[in-house]
Design a protein around this motif. Structure first.
Motif, PDB file in Angstrom:
ATOM      1  N   ILE A 396       0.900  -1.379   0.170  1.00  0.00           N
ATOM      2  CA  ILE A 396      -0.185   0.117   0.129  1.00  0.00           C
ATOM      3  C   ILE A 396       0.760   1.603  -0.476  1.00  0.00           C
ATOM      4  O   ILE A 396       2.462   1.528   1.152  1.00  0.00           O
ATOM      5  CB  ILE A 396      -0.955   0.168   1.719  1.00  0.00           C
ATOM      6  CG1 ILE A 396      -1.526  -0.914   1.152  1.00  0.00           C
ATOM      7  CG2 ILE A 396      -1.606   1.589   0.991  1.00  0.00           C
ATOM      8  CD1 ILE A 396      -2.303  -1.532  -0.204  1.00  0.00           C
ATOM      9  N   ARG A 398       2.678   5.182   0.580  1.00  0.00           N
ATOM     10  CA  ARG A 398       1.984   6.080   1.797  1.00  0.00           C
ATOM     11  C   ARG A 398       1.382   6.722   1.908  1.00  0.00           C
ATOM     12  O   ARG A 398       1.289   7.787   2.344  1.00  0.00           O
ATOM     13  CB  ARG A 398       3.333   6.161   1.995  1.00  0.00           C
ATOM     14  CG  ARG A 398       3.843   6.809   3.667  1.00  0.00           C
ATOM     15  CD  ARG A 398       5.387   7.612   3.265  1.00  0.00           C
ATOM     16  NE  ARG A 398       5.652   6.569   4.570  1.00  0.00           N
ATOM     17  CZ  ARG A 398       7.669   6.617   4.651  1.00  0.00           C
ATOM     18  NH1 ARG A 398       7.909   7.537   4.027  1.00  0.00           N
ATOM     19  NH2 ARG A 398       8.090   5.608   4.691  1.00  0.00           N
ATOM     20  N   GLN A 400      -2.010   6.677   0.758  1.00  0.00           N
ATOM     21  CA  GLN A 400      -3.112   6.502   1.105  1.00  0.00           C
ATOM     22  C   GLN A 400      -3.236   6.680   2.614  1.00  0.00           C
ATOM     23  O   GLN A 400      -4.521   7.224   3.070  1.00  0.00           O
ATOM     24  CB  GLN A 400      -2.869   5.045   0.936  1.00  0.00           C
ATOM     25  CG  GLN A 400      -3.541   4.586  -0.344  1.00  0.00           C
ATOM     26  CD  GLN A 400      -4.440   4.636  -1.140  1.00  0.00           C
ATOM     27  OE1 GLN A 400      -5.765   4.956  -0.435  1.00  0.00           O
ATOM     28  NE2 GLN A 400      -3.889   4.917  -2.048  1.00  0.00           N
ATOM     29  N   GLY A 401      -2.288   6.658   3.323  1.00  0.00           N
ATOM     30  CA  GLY A 401      -2.492   7.049   4.773  1.00  0.00           C
ATOM     31  C   GLY A 401      -2.096   8.943   4.967  1.00  0.00           C
ATOM     32  O   GLY A 401      -2.889   8.709   5.850  1.00  0.00           O
ATOM     33  N   GLU A 402      -1.434   8.788   4.190  1.00  0.00           N
ATOM     34  CA  GLU A 402      -1.054  10.735   4.639  1.00  0.00           C
ATOM     35  C   GLU A 402      -1.779  11.132   4.058  1.00  0.00           C
ATOM     36  O   GLU A 402      -3.000  12.086   4.313  1.00  0.00           O
ATOM     37  CB  GLU A 402       0.165  10.560   3.900  1.00  0.00           C
ATOM     38  CG  GLU A 402       0.920  10.243   4.523  1.00  0.00           C
ATOM     39  CD  GLU A 402       2.427  10.605   3.426  1.00  0.00           C
ATOM     40  OE1 GLU A 402       2.077  11.390   2.430  1.00  0.00           O
ATOM     41  OE2 GLU A 402       4.107  10.257   3.269  1.00  0.00           O
ATOM     42  N   ALA A 403      -3.411  10.428   2.998  1.00  0.00           N
ATOM     43  CA  ALA A 403      -4.630  11.359   2.739  1.00  0.00           C
ATOM     44  C   ALA A 403      -6.162  11.146   3.161  1.00  0.00           C
ATOM     45  O   ALA A 403      -6.349  12.326   4.118  1.00  0.00           O
ATOM     46  CB  ALA A 403      -5.210  10.611   1.232  1.00  0.00           C
ATOM     47  N   ALA A 404      -5.720   9.515   4.047  1.00  0.00           N
ATOM     48  CA  ALA A 404      -6.285   9.655   5.646  1.00  0.00           C
ATOM     49  C   ALA A 404      -6.376  10.419   6.735  1.00  0.00           C
ATOM     50  O   ALA A 404      -7.174  11.173   7.073  1.00  0.00           O
ATOM     51  CB  ALA A 404      -6.375   8.323   5.193  1.00  0.00           C
ATOM     52  N   THR A 414      -7.725   5.134   9.783  1.00  0.00           N
ATOM     53  CA  THR A 414      -7.058   5.067   8.827  1.00  0.00           C
ATOM     54  C   THR A 414      -6.999   3.637   8.355  1.00  0.00           C
ATOM     55  O   THR A 414      -7.051   2.895   7.250  1.00  0.00           O
ATOM     56  CB  THR A 414      -6.073   5.821   8.329  1.00  0.00           C
ATOM     57  OG1 THR A 414      -6.467   7.008   8.690  1.00  0.00           O
ATOM     58  CG2 THR A 414      -5.250   5.394   7.774  1.00  0.00           C
ATOM     59  N   VAL A 418      -9.307   2.655   5.137  1.00  0.00           N
ATOM     60  CA  VAL A 418      -8.120   3.027   4.114  1.00  0.00           C
ATOM     61  C   VAL A 418      -7.421   1.729   4.210  1.00  0.00           C
ATOM     62  O   VAL A 418      -6.719   1.547   2.880  1.00  0.00           O
ATOM     63  CB  VAL A 418      -7.888   3.946   4.423  1.00  0.00           C
ATOM     64  CG1 VAL A 418      -6.619   4.011   3.421  1.00  0.00           C
ATOM     65  CG2 VAL A 418      -8.757   4.846   4.635  1.00  0.00           C
ATOM     66  N   VAL A 419      -6.308   0.708   4.813  1.00  0.00           N
ATOM     67  CA  VAL A 419      -5.363   0.221   4.214  1.00  0.00           C
ATOM     68  C   VAL A 419      -5.842  -0.918   4.417  1.00  0.00           C
ATOM     69  O   VAL A 419      -5.344  -1.952   3.961  1.00  0.00           O
ATOM     70  CB  VAL A 419      -4.242   1.140   5.675  1.00  0.00           C
ATOM     71  CG1 VAL A 419      -2.963   0.028   5.235  1.00  0.00           C
ATOM     72  CG2 VAL A 419      -3.479   1.778   5.309  1.00  0.00           C
ATOM     73  N   GLN A 422      -7.688  -2.836   1.144  1.00  0.00           N
ATOM     74  CA  GLN A 422      -6.577  -2.363   0.434  1.00  0.00           C
ATOM     75  C   GLN A 422      -5.437  -4.040   0.293  1.00  0.00           C
ATOM     76  O   GLN A 422      -5.808  -4.463  -0.934  1.00  0.00           O
ATOM     77  CB  GLN A 422      -6.307  -1.218  -0.618  1.00  0.00           C
ATOM     78  CG  GLN A 422      -7.119  -0.285  -0.349  1.00  0.00           C
ATOM     79  CD  GLN A 422      -6.095   1.096  -0.693  1.00  0.00           C
ATOM     80  OE1 GLN A 422      -5.802   1.334  -2.348  1.00  0.00           O
ATOM     81  NE2 GLN A 422      -6.290   1.719   0.197  1.00  0.00           N
TER      82      GLN A 422
END
Length: 506
Positions: A396, A398, A400-404, A414, A418-419, A422
């Motif tokens: 995944i 990084r 993705q987590g930063e956007a969350a 998150t 989110v993570v 996926q």
């Protein structure tokens, strides 16, 4: 431009007919493009056909053509009585079918096993069909209510108490075990010259810890004493547990401001538990007790495999997240746990859980042999699942987590929203591969005197009534067919889930 120059570009003869296009669809197209499109593929196709001829044809002849379908004993499966070479002896499977499925479970109580299988199928099938509604309620019933109902259906017996009694007995046994350890250390200190004072000091500290725990749980012990002295201890304990748990959840959920939803959910859950207790008569002794030593066959295979698969997933997720944690203690513990459990074979785990684990428990604390094996298999499988899930987490980005985090989601939100979804989608093949391996590894429990399907089949060969040259192969063929059906079913369903979750990429 002159007329002669223009006429030089005009063709005066018809173009020759082109060859018919090569057929690329249908059976002929498949053969031409997939099987016979190069010399190497032609050789592999012919070699595969020859191999299938020498494997599939004898298998079909053994299982169907030359098989014996009726009989009462070994004489029906002897070549001199049949008049031709004998294949599979299916009367043997018919005679031992109850043993293969139930083991030594009492015949008059086998309806409980059938009911358990039926309830499991009824609750599992709606979870596997995406279009059906109420997935949350269905999952709660399957993962929370069904294991409890299945336990009392299969084992029988009733309840002497509920949550308060169970927690009190567990903590009391733990405190007693710590007190015994302190006494042991003090006696060792008295018998040792060099480090005797240190051991005695350590023994006093451990005994003091046990006394502190006993003092802390004194309110629970007092409440449990009044519960056991009542006329209906199960129901009094259920009410006390309901009040305590609901109050805790109400306060954690926000109290009078926002805790009413958790309060209503807790009360509804305990009301459902009360309905189950009343329906199954658990407060009056329940069904006749059937010891787990009498379980066997396909029943043990399903209990071990389903329990291992269901419990290894949360263990694997927790270990995978722990190994990626920024807290050194959690990261080291998770990495050490995974490496230790992956570094020993499953047989060693089963031996330790069955024969050595009781040595580390307090004297008055006992765990059923099947439960010990289930715990060992769940922890062993969880270590492997953790590495599979960690591979998905590393895939995944990084961002993705930063956007969350940018939209205000916490770390838990998150990870859960989110993570992790996926990551699990990326590792479906690896997860199903581990589940299939676990389903087949259940045959190893026969090492610790738990007769699963394969162990029960092997034990049935000792019956002289069915001692024939083909009995051995028939039993293993029957077990192999059952293992293949379940493993192939898991494989095909995983492909269906993969295609459905990855439809947006096509």
């Amino acid at each position: 431009m002159s007329d002669s120059a223009v006429s030089s570009f005009v063709r005066r003869e018809l173009i020759p007919e082109r060859a018919a296009p090569v057929e690329m669809v249908g059976l002929i197209g498949f053969l031409r493009t997939r099987l016979f499109n190069s010399p190497v593929n032609i050789f592999l196709t012919v070699a595969s056909l020859v191999l299938l001829w020498f494997v599939v044809v004898p298998t079909v002849e053994f299982l169907l053509v030359d098989a014996v379908w009726s009989g009462k004993d070994r004489t029906a499966c002897l070549a001199e009585n049949v008049g031709h070479p004998v294949g599979a002896c299916w009367p043997f499977v018919e005679a031992k079918f109850g043993q293969f499925i139930y083991g030594f479970y009492p015949e008059q109580e086998r309806w409980r096993v059938n009911l358990t299988f039926f309830l499991g199928a009824v609750l599992l099938l709606p979870l596997l069909i995406p279009r059906l509604p109420a997935k949350g309620l269905n999952a709660g019933l399957f993962f929370a209510a069904f294991p409890v109902v299945a336990f009392f259906l299969l084992r029988g017996g009733g309840l002497d108490g509920f949550g308060v009694s169970w927690v009190t007995n567990l903590l009391s046994g733990f405190a007693a075990g710590i007190g015994d350890l302190g006494q042991t250390l003090r006696r060792a200190g008295e018998a040792t010259a060099n480090i005797g004072p240190l051991l005695q000091l350590l023994g006093h500290l451990v005994s003091l810890l046990g006394a502190a725990i006993s003092l802390l749980i004194w309110p629970l012990v007092w409440l449990n004493g009044h519960i056991q002295n009542s006329s209906r201890p199960v129901w009094v304990d259920l009410v006390a547990t309901t009040v305590l748990v609901s109050l805790i959840l109400f306060l954690l959920g926000g109290g009078f401001r926002a805790g009413w939803r958790m309060l209503m959910g807790s009360l509804a859950t305990f009301a459902g538990i009360g309905v189950v207790i009343a329906t199954m008569g658990l407060d009056r002794g329940g069904l006749p007790l059937v010891d787990s030593g009498l379980w066997g066959g396909f029943l043990v295979t399903m209990v071990v495999s389903v329990t291992g698969i269901v419990t290894s997933m949360p263990i694997g997720i927790a270990l995978a997240l722990g190994r990626r944690s920024t807290i050194p203690l959690i990261r080291l513990f998770s990495a050490g746990f995974i490496e230790i459990w992956r570094g020993v074979p499953l047989i060693t785990v089963l031996f330790f859980a069955t024969y050595m684990l009781p040595l580390f428990l307090p004297g008055n604390f006992r765990v059923d042999g099947l439960v010990r094996a289930l715990i060992g298999i769940a922890l062993f499988s969880g270590a492997y699942i953790a590495e599979v899930i960690r591979g998905g987490l590393q895939a995944i980005p990084r961002g993705q987590g930063e956007a969350a985090n940018a939209v205000g989601l916490s770390w838990w939100q998150t990870t859960a929203l989110v993570v992790m979804p996926q990551a699990l989608r990326h590792v479906i093949p690896g997860l199903v591969n581990s589940f299939i391996g676990l389903f087949k590894d259940t045959s190893l429990v026969s090492i610790v005197a738990l007769f699963d399907l394969l162990g029960q089949v092997h034990a049935s060969f000792a019956d002289p009534v069915w001692a024939t040259p083909s009995t051995l192969f028939t039993g293993f063929a029957f077990a192999g067919i059952i293992y293949f059906v379940f493993c192939f079913g898991m494989s095909r369903y995983s492909l269906f889930v993969e295609n459905r979750l990855n439809a947006h990429r096509k």
